[in-house]
Design a protein around this motif. Structure first.
Motif, PDB file in Angstrom:
ATOM      1  N   ARG A   1      89.811 -13.491  19.806  1.00 54.73           N
ATOM      2  CA  ARG A   1      90.835 -13.084  20.761  1.00 54.73           C
ATOM      3  C   ARG A   1      90.676 -11.572  20.863  1.00 54.73           C
ATOM      4  NH1 ARG A   1      95.853 -15.106  21.964  1.00 54.73           N
ATOM      5  NH2 ARG A   1      97.691 -13.806  21.749  1.00 54.73           N
ATOM      6  N   VAL A   2      90.535 -11.065  22.089  1.00 58.48           N
ATOM      7  CA  VAL A   2      90.208  -9.648  22.221  1.00 58.48           C
ATOM      8  C   VAL A   2      91.389  -8.880  22.815  1.00 58.48           C
ATOM      9  CG1 VAL A   2      88.509  -8.011  23.087  1.00 58.48           C
ATOM     10  CG2 VAL A   2      87.842 -10.389  22.683  1.00 58.48           C
ATOM     11  N   ILE A   3      91.728  -7.776  22.164  1.00 63.57           N
ATOM     12  CA  ILE A   3      92.812  -6.922  22.642  1.00 63.57           C
ATOM     13  C   ILE A   3      92.213  -5.549  22.952  1.00 63.57           C
ATOM     14  CG2 ILE A   3      95.006  -5.817  22.009  1.00 63.57           C
ATOM     15  CD1 ILE A   3      95.364  -8.769  22.126  1.00 63.57           C
TER      16      ILE A   3
ATOM     17  N   ARG B   1      93.946 -17.600  31.079  1.00 63.68           N
ATOM     18  CA  ARG B   1      94.644 -16.493  31.716  1.00 63.68           C
ATOM     19  C   ARG B   1      95.693 -16.999  32.693  1.00 63.68           C
ATOM     20  NH1 ARG B   1      93.941 -13.127  28.057  1.00 63.68           N
ATOM     21  NH2 ARG B   1      92.185 -11.721  28.074  1.00 63.68           N
TER      22      ARG B   1
ATOM     23  N   THR C   1      99.441 -11.454  16.467  1.00 70.23           N
ATOM     24  CA  THR C   1      98.458 -10.575  17.115  1.00 70.23           C
ATOM     25  C   THR C   1      98.709  -9.130  16.693  1.00 70.23           C
ATOM     26  OG1 THR C   1      98.455 -12.039  19.009  1.00 70.23           O
ATOM     27  CG2 THR C   1      97.564  -9.843  19.367  1.00 70.23           C
ATOM     28  N   GLU C   2      99.982  -8.736  16.726  1.00 67.25           N
ATOM     29  CA  GLU C   2     100.322  -7.358  16.369  1.00 67.25           C
ATOM     30  C   GLU C   2     100.155  -7.128  14.875  1.00 67.25           C
ATOM     31  OE1 GLU C   2     104.160  -6.417  18.022  1.00 67.25           O
ATOM     32  OE2 GLU C   2     103.276  -6.305  20.027  1.00 67.25           O
TER      33      GLU C   2
ATOM     34  N   SER D   1     104.133 -12.707  28.755  1.00 65.99           N
ATOM     35  CA  SER D   1     102.948 -13.495  29.095  1.00 65.99           C
ATOM     36  C   SER D   1     102.496 -13.214  30.523  1.00 65.99           C
ATOM     37  CB  SER D   1     103.248 -14.977  28.943  1.00 65.99           C
ATOM     38  OG  SER D   1     103.385 -15.279  27.590  1.00 65.99           O
TER      39      SER D   1
ATOM     40  N   THR E   1      95.960 -21.952  28.499  1.00 67.13           N
ATOM     41  CA  THR E   1      96.214 -20.822  27.616  1.00 67.13           C
ATOM     42  C   THR E   1      96.337 -19.514  28.390  1.00 67.13           C
ATOM     43  OG1 THR E   1      95.319 -19.541  25.775  1.00 67.13           O
ATOM     44  CG2 THR E   1      93.719 -20.608  27.194  1.00 67.13           C
ATOM     45  N   GLY E   2      97.031 -18.564  27.762  1.00 60.81           N
ATOM     46  CA  GLY E   2      97.120 -17.237  28.347  1.00 60.81           C
ATOM     47  C   GLY E   2      95.903 -16.409  27.951  1.00 60.81           C
ATOM     48  N   ASP E   3      95.135 -16.917  27.005  1.00 61.81           N
ATOM     49  CA  ASP E   3      93.976 -16.174  26.505  1.00 61.81           C
ATOM     50  C   ASP E   3      92.819 -16.283  27.500  1.00 61.81           C
ATOM     51  OD1 ASP E   3      92.496 -14.640  24.786  1.00 61.81           O
ATOM     52  OD2 ASP E   3      93.052 -15.784  23.010  1.00 61.81           O
TER      53      ASP E   3
ATOM     54  N   ASP F   1      98.856 -25.561  24.699  1.00 58.15           N
ATOM     55  CA  ASP F   1      98.375 -24.182  24.650  1.00 58.15           C
ATOM     56  C   ASP F   1      97.435 -24.073  23.458  1.00 58.15           C
ATOM     57  OD1 ASP F   1     100.291 -24.399  22.740  1.00 58.15           O
ATOM     58  OD2 ASP F   1     101.646 -22.924  23.599  1.00 58.15           O
ATOM     59  N   LYS F   2      96.829 -22.937  23.342  1.00 59.16           N
ATOM     60  CA  LYS F   2      95.801 -22.799  22.311  1.00 59.16           C
ATOM     61  C   LYS F   2      96.354 -22.125  21.058  1.00 59.16           C
ATOM     62  CE  LYS F   2      93.048 -19.249  22.691  1.00 59.16           C
ATOM     63  NZ  LYS F   2      93.236 -18.419  21.493  1.00 59.16           N
TER      64      LYS F   2
ATOM     65  N   ALA G   1      95.580  -7.631  27.243  1.00 57.50           N
ATOM     66  CA  ALA G   1      94.356  -8.365  27.572  1.00 57.50           C
ATOM     67  C   ALA G   1      93.357  -7.387  28.192  1.00 57.50           C
ATOM     68  CB  ALA G   1      94.692  -9.475  28.541  1.00 57.50           C
TER      69      ALA G   1
ATOM     70  N   ARG H   1     100.412  -7.332  28.620  1.00 53.02           N
ATOM     71  CA  ARG H   1     100.213  -6.025  27.999  1.00 53.02           C
ATOM     72  C   ARG H   1     101.585  -5.471  27.601  1.00 53.02           C
ATOM     73  NH1 ARG H   1     100.113  -5.497  33.437  1.00 53.02           N
ATOM     74  NH2 ARG H   1     101.300  -3.804  34.392  1.00 53.02           N
ATOM     75  N   MET H   2     101.572  -4.446  26.747  1.00 50.60           N
ATOM     76  CA  MET H   2     102.819  -3.752  26.437  1.00 50.60           C
ATOM     77  C   MET H   2     102.525  -2.276  26.253  1.00 50.60           C
ATOM     78  SD  MET H   2     104.003  -4.482  22.511  1.00 50.60           S
ATOM     79  CE  MET H   2     105.078  -3.163  21.998  1.00 50.60           C
TER      80      MET H   2
ATOM     81  N   PHE I   1     105.982  -6.586  25.948  1.00 49.51           N
ATOM     82  CA  PHE I   1     104.940  -7.551  26.281  1.00 49.51           C
ATOM     83  C   PHE I   1     105.585  -8.777  26.908  1.00 49.51           C
ATOM     84  CE2 PHE I   1     102.833 -11.514  25.126  1.00 49.51           C
ATOM     85  CZ  PHE I   1     101.599 -11.306  25.711  1.00 49.51           C
TER      86      PHE I   1
HETATM   87  P1  ATP Z   1      98.485 -19.449  24.484  1.00 59.97           P
HETATM   88  O1  ATP Z   1      98.994 -19.486  25.885  1.00 59.97           O
HETATM   89  O2  ATP Z   1      97.426 -20.431  24.216  1.00 59.97           O
HETATM   90  O3  ATP Z   1      99.557 -19.418  23.447  1.00 59.97           O
HETATM   91  P2  ATP Z   1      98.109 -16.625  24.254  1.00 59.97           P
HETATM   92  O4  ATP Z   1      98.922 -16.373  23.054  1.00 59.97           O
HETATM   93  O5  ATP Z   1      96.830 -15.879  24.349  1.00 59.97           O
HETATM   94  O6  ATP Z   1      97.675 -18.093  24.394  1.00 59.97           O
HETATM   95  P3  ATP Z   1      99.945 -15.122  25.799  1.00 59.97           P
HETATM   96  O7  ATP Z   1     100.882 -14.954  24.661  1.00 59.97           O
HETATM   97  O8  ATP Z   1     100.446 -15.336  27.161  1.00 59.97           O
HETATM   98  O9  ATP Z   1      98.981 -16.319  25.524  1.00 59.97           O
HETATM   99  O10 ATP Z   1      99.008 -13.839  25.765  1.00 59.97           O
HETATM  100  C1  ATP Z   1      98.149 -13.563  26.817  1.00 59.97           C
HETATM  101  C2  ATP Z   1      97.236 -12.418  26.451  1.00 59.97           C
HETATM  102  O11 ATP Z   1      98.002 -11.239  26.278  1.00 59.97           O
HETATM  103  C3  ATP Z   1      96.488 -12.594  25.154  1.00 59.97           C
HETATM  104  O12 ATP Z   1      95.289 -13.273  25.316  1.00 59.97           O
HETATM  105  C4  ATP Z   1      96.269 -11.174  24.685  1.00 59.97           C
HETATM  106  O13 ATP Z   1      95.086 -10.640  25.287  1.00 59.97           O
HETATM  107  C5  ATP Z   1      97.458 -10.440  25.230  1.00 59.97           C
HETATM  108  N1  ATP Z   1      98.494 -10.268  24.198  1.00 59.97           N
HETATM  109  C6  ATP Z   1      99.039 -11.203  23.413  1.00 59.97           C
HETATM  110  N2  ATP Z   1      99.982 -10.700  22.619  1.00 59.97           N
HETATM  111  C7  ATP Z   1     100.046  -9.386  22.901  1.00 59.97           C
HETATM  112  C8  ATP Z   1     100.854  -8.301  22.443  1.00 59.97           C
HETATM  113  N3  ATP Z   1     101.778  -8.461  21.506  1.00 59.97           N
HETATM  114  N4  ATP Z   1     100.650  -7.090  22.985  1.00 59.97           N
HETATM  115  C9  ATP Z   1      99.729  -6.916  23.932  1.00 59.97           C
HETATM  116  N5  ATP Z   1      98.956  -7.880  24.413  1.00 59.97           N
HETATM  117  C10 ATP Z   1      99.098  -9.108  23.929  1.00 59.97           C
END
Ligand code: ATP
Length: 867
Positions: free
Chosen positions: A481-483, A581, A389-390, A418, A534-536, A310-311, A440, A422-423, A416
């Motif tokens: 990383r865009v929120i 994603r 992130t938060e 994966s 990655t989830g990003d 993952d990233k 996201a 969103r949360m 939230f």
């Molecule tokens: P990786 O999989 O490489 O660890 P990641 O941390 O981006 O990457 P996820 O944790 O699944 O993967 O997050 C997916 C997406 O959800 C993120 O790219 C971000 O846009 C959004 N996100 C992450 N954390 C939060 C949060 N606490 N609240 C709301 N949205 C979030």
């Protein structure tokens, strides 16, 4: 469906330090009595249970019965010495593994003295207030006081595989989390009601993480080899005894010859040497921040051909800082680094604060409300508790001087995950309830109907939507990383995440870890592919991949992945590809597709839902810092520093260990081959015994094992990470290896036989002593040829393995004692040879060093690398 009315409770104070101490005095520690470890005596006794050792003990008995007291004592002594050496090795291995096991103990988030802190789970006391979230193992029995969409996986206790819904205030078990189970989703806060042995099921023993006691593939393979050789040896020995008896040779002599041959054939030391090498290797890995949960991990890692990583946090630092804000009305730049709120937000070069900018104020209010992170000042430095992130969003709100929301005002939450990306949090204010959402951008945007521009909202049209997406892409292309943040007025209890108003986007920088670039290049040189999953977003991930010097990969999003067939996926995986994603279950498909292509896959994961993919991968790698307990339980390897570079270092360590096992297997078998060939040829010739049984025991049990362990400590070879990974089913001993063993065996046997028959006119004892000493010296010096199967010693350095030199020094000194010290002379039937006899031995030993050095030096280097 869980009701949205499940509430947050304001953070109560929890226990105070004195209360904890008082309760600890009463209730003790939160642990179960560990299954008693085998004591030293038991480990020592275990050394005397192998079949061969039992036969030897029987042989000593027979010798005693026949009046051959000296032989009986000699066999007894060698067996005892072998037992002690085995004990020392096994005890060291056990201690090394025990130290690793203790590093796996879990921790828990508690609230004490009004502060959240992470403590080792064993320090919990009844009455402690704990916070548990998805992926946590429940460390004690907990009565819930608050919960949000909480579900527990109780399969360990009940066998029920579907997670069970838990709610604060519900009766009996529906309002409780039980020790040993795991939180599958949501969050909860609760009071510890029972710890340790008092817990309902007392299953927390499993929490301490078990370093698998199962034997590794290699150990099984080698134990089998030793067993087969042992069986063959016994059969041949029986045949020789029968044959000797038939032709009328003295029975005891034939019995001892058969026994010698059996001892010569079996590489007794092998299983013990493998175990100690793997255990010491696991310690070496832990020093490099990779904790093997199973000994198998190192072995498989050495063969890994793909790393799926993952990233966030693995390739990057996971230290997020908001640097950019976009709202429909304006763009902003943010200064400052880390979680220190010293910094400011600037619009067109002018510092702005929430107070004077309603659009910014609304955005920051949502950032502060829709979060679990908070900042704390400890000893002058700022500390962040929560997800990075938060934490970055909260820090940003501090920089914009946004007023802190009343924590009591947060009334409900959809957490939230994966999957949801969103949360949302429902909060109460003077003007009614507001639902705050962050996540996201594409996911949040899907639920928006308008966007806030200045003080008003305007409908989201095709054109404005495109504008938002452009702003998002522009930030992502810089690796940010865009929120997205959105909100709407809501009724009490209304958690419906639709009809939202988009407030804006925040770009977070998460710098790549500096050492990863080189690690990725290193992996590539070692023939290992790196696939980012990655989830990003694809754009952010591709930008980070480019910064890390990865080939420009094809970016595939989770949605596209779902649409393609397995065959198409397998084909896609042939090229450079990056998955963005994604959902946790996508990892499973990717592992399966890679495995279908014969790849050996190392896969990282940190979330609850990564567990199946971690189990499925050949090497599941969990994150020590940000990983959930559930992911750690499912893994083979835990990265103590969450760092990608550590994976590559662990692979290098795995390759080193496998190489070294291959070296000492060849070395031990080559030594045995020499003895067997010499005995068999001598039997055919019909001369007197070339080696006595006790002498063979001495060679094999006393001197060989020590040298082999030292060979297992050989450092990694220079070209080790420039070779492609070994094939999954590559045997530890191929044709080339067998050839090597036979070649060495023929030479050492030939040389010993020559010594024996040249000396025979001087008497049997002196001839045997010189042949025996010759064989020991030949075996010892041939170890230099096995230090590397590719490189000559002058290139790796004659002195680079001090353990080996020490082992050689000690064993050669023992051999001098064996032929000069009267008590040993008596036991081993040796006499003191003359110096020129030893000169002859030295002369014959020289080719064993020189020839392999010459061959390796003359072999072209690229050929050597292929060997
Ligand atoms: P990786 O999989 O490489 O660890 P990641 O941390 O981006 O990457 P996820 O944790 O699944 O993967 O997050 C997916 C997406 O959800 C993120 O790219 C971000 O846009 C959004 N996100 C992450 N954390 C939060 C949060 N606490 N609240 C709301 N949205 C979030």
């Amino acid at each position: 469906m869980p009701s949205a009315a499940e509430t947050f409770v304001p953070m109560p104070q929890g226990l105070t330090g004195e209360e904890v101490a008082a309760r600890r005095a009463e209730a003790g520690w939160n642990e179960l009595p560990r299954p008693p470890r085998d004591g030293p005596l038991r480990v020592l006794l275990r050394q005397f249970t192998g079949l061969l050792v039992l036969i030897l003990i029987a042989a000593a008995g027979i010798a005693l019965a026949l009046g051959e007291t000296v032989d009986a004592i000699a066999i007894g002594l060698v067996v005892a010495l072998n037992g002690i050496l085995g004990f020392v090795q096994e005890w060291r291995a056990e201690n090394a593994l025990e130290a690793l096991r203790s590093m796996l103990s879990p921790s828990v988030l508690v609230i004490r003295d009004g502060e959240e802190r992470v403590i080792p789970a064993r320090e919990l006391v009844p009455g402690d207030l704990v916070v548990l979230a998805a992926g946590d193992r429940v460390p004690a029995d907990v009565e819930l006081v608050a919960s949000t969409e909480l579900r527990a996986d109780e399969s360990v206790l009940t066998g029920e595989s579907l997670p069970v819904h838990k709610t604060a205030g519900a009766a009996e078990d529906a309002g409780r989390l039980l020790a040993g189970t795991a939180v599958a989703a949501g969050r909860g806060q609760g009071v510890v009601i029972a710890i340790g042995t008092e817990t309902a099921f007392g299953r927390i023993a499993e929490l301490t993480g078990s370093l698998g006691r199962k034997r590794t593939h290699l150990q099984v393979q080698l134990a089998k080899l030793a067993q087969q050789l042992g069986l063959a040896a016994l059969l041949i020995a029986a045949a020789i005894i029968a044959l000797g008896a038939a032709v009328g040779r003295p029975l005891f002599e034939m019995f001892m010859t058969g026994l010698s041959l059996a001892v010569a054939m079996v590489p007794e030391g092998l299983p013990a040497v493998v175990t100690i090498t793997l255990a010491l290797g696991a310690s070496a890995m832990a020093r490099r921040k990779a904790l093997a949960r199973r000994l198998q991990a190192a072995e498989t890692l050495g063969a890994a051909s793909v790393i799926c990583t993952d990233k966030t946090g693995t390739l990057t630092e996971n230290k997020m800082t908001a640097t950019r804000i976009w709202t429909p009305a304006a763009t902003y730049k943010v200064t400052g680094t880390g979680y220190d709120p010293a910094g400011h937000i600037a619009r067109d070069g002018q510092v702005v604060r929430a107070e004077g900018d309603p659009a910014l104020a609304a955005l920051l209010d949502t950032a502060l409300t829709c979060t679990h992170a908070h900042l704390r000042r400890a000893d002058g430095a700022w500390e962040m508790i929560g997800a990075p992130t938060e934490g970055a969003l909260v820090t940003l709100a501090y920089k914009g001087w946004a007023p802190l929301p009343d924590p009591d005002a947060q009334v409900a939450e959809t957490p939230f995950s994966s999957e949801r990306k969103r949360m949302s949090v429902l909060s109460r204010s003077a003007d009614g309830h507001v639902l705050h959402v962050k996540g996201a951008p594409e996911v949040v945007l899907e639920h928006c109907i308008d966007l806030r521009s200045g003080a008003d909202a305007q409908p989201l049209t095709e054109a404005t939507r495109a504008e938002v997406l452009d702003a998002y892409q522009a930030m992502a292309a810089e690796g940010l990383r865009v929120i997205a943040l959105a909100a709407r007025a809501a009724a009490p209890g209304d958690m419906d995440e639709s009809g939202l108003t988009l407030l804006g986007l925040i770009g977070l920088i998460d710098p790549p870890r500096p050492e990863v670039r080189q690690a990725i290049a290193g992996a590539r040189a070692a023939g290992i592919r790196v696939i980012v999953i990655t989830g990003d977003s694809a754009v952010t991930a591709a930008a980070i991949a480019a910064e890390l010097g990865m080939e420009q990969p094809r970016c595939v999003e989770g949605a596209e992945l779902e649409a393609i067939s397995d065959a198409a996926l397998e084909e896609m995986l042939e090229g450079d590809v990056l998955f963005a994603r994604t959902l946790p279950e996508h990892k499973m498909r990717i592992v399966a597709a890679l495995q279908a292509r014969g790849q050996i896959v190392a896969m990282t994961g940190d979330g609850v839902n990564d567990a199946p993919a971690l189990k499925r991968a050949d090497i599941g790698i969990a994150m020590g810092i940000r990983g959930t307990d559930v992911s750690k339980d499912a893994s083979d390897l835990v990265l103590l520093d969450d760092n990608f570079a550590t994976i590559v270092a662990a692979i290098a360590e795995g390759r080193r260990q496998f190489d070294n096992v291959a070296k000492f297997v060849r070395y031990l078998l080559a030594s045995n081959a020499g003895e067997v060939i010499a005995i068999v040829v001598n039997l055919i010739v019909g001369g007197p015994l070339i080696f006595l049984a006790t002498q063979i025991l001495w060679m094999n049990l006393v001197t060989d094992g020590v040298t082999a362990v030292a060979l297992g400590l050989e450092k990694g070879e220079r070209g080790q990470m420039e070779r492609p990974p070994r094939k999954r089913d590559a045997p530890i001993l191929g044709l080339g290896g067998l050839g090597l063993i036979v070649a060495f065996g023929c030479y050492t046997a030939g040389a010993s036989l020559w010594l024996f028959y040249t000396m025979l006119p001087l008497g049997e004892d002196i001839a045997r002593t010189v042949a025996f000493t010759g064989m020991v010296v030949f075996e010892k010096v041939s170890v230099f040829a096995f230090r590397s199967l590719r490189e000559p010693c002058w290139r790796i350095g004659w002195f680079s393995n001090p353990f080996l030199l020490l082992a050689l020094g000690v064993t050669l000194a023992l051999q001098v004692l064996a032929i000069t010290w009267p008590p040993l002379q008596l036991l081993l039937h040796t006499t003191t040879p003359r110096l020129e006899h030893l000169g002859l031995v030295a002369l014959l030993a020289l080719p064993l060093i020189i020839v392999p050095e010459l061959i390796k030096s003359l072999r072209p280097r690229h050929r050597a690398a292929e060997a």
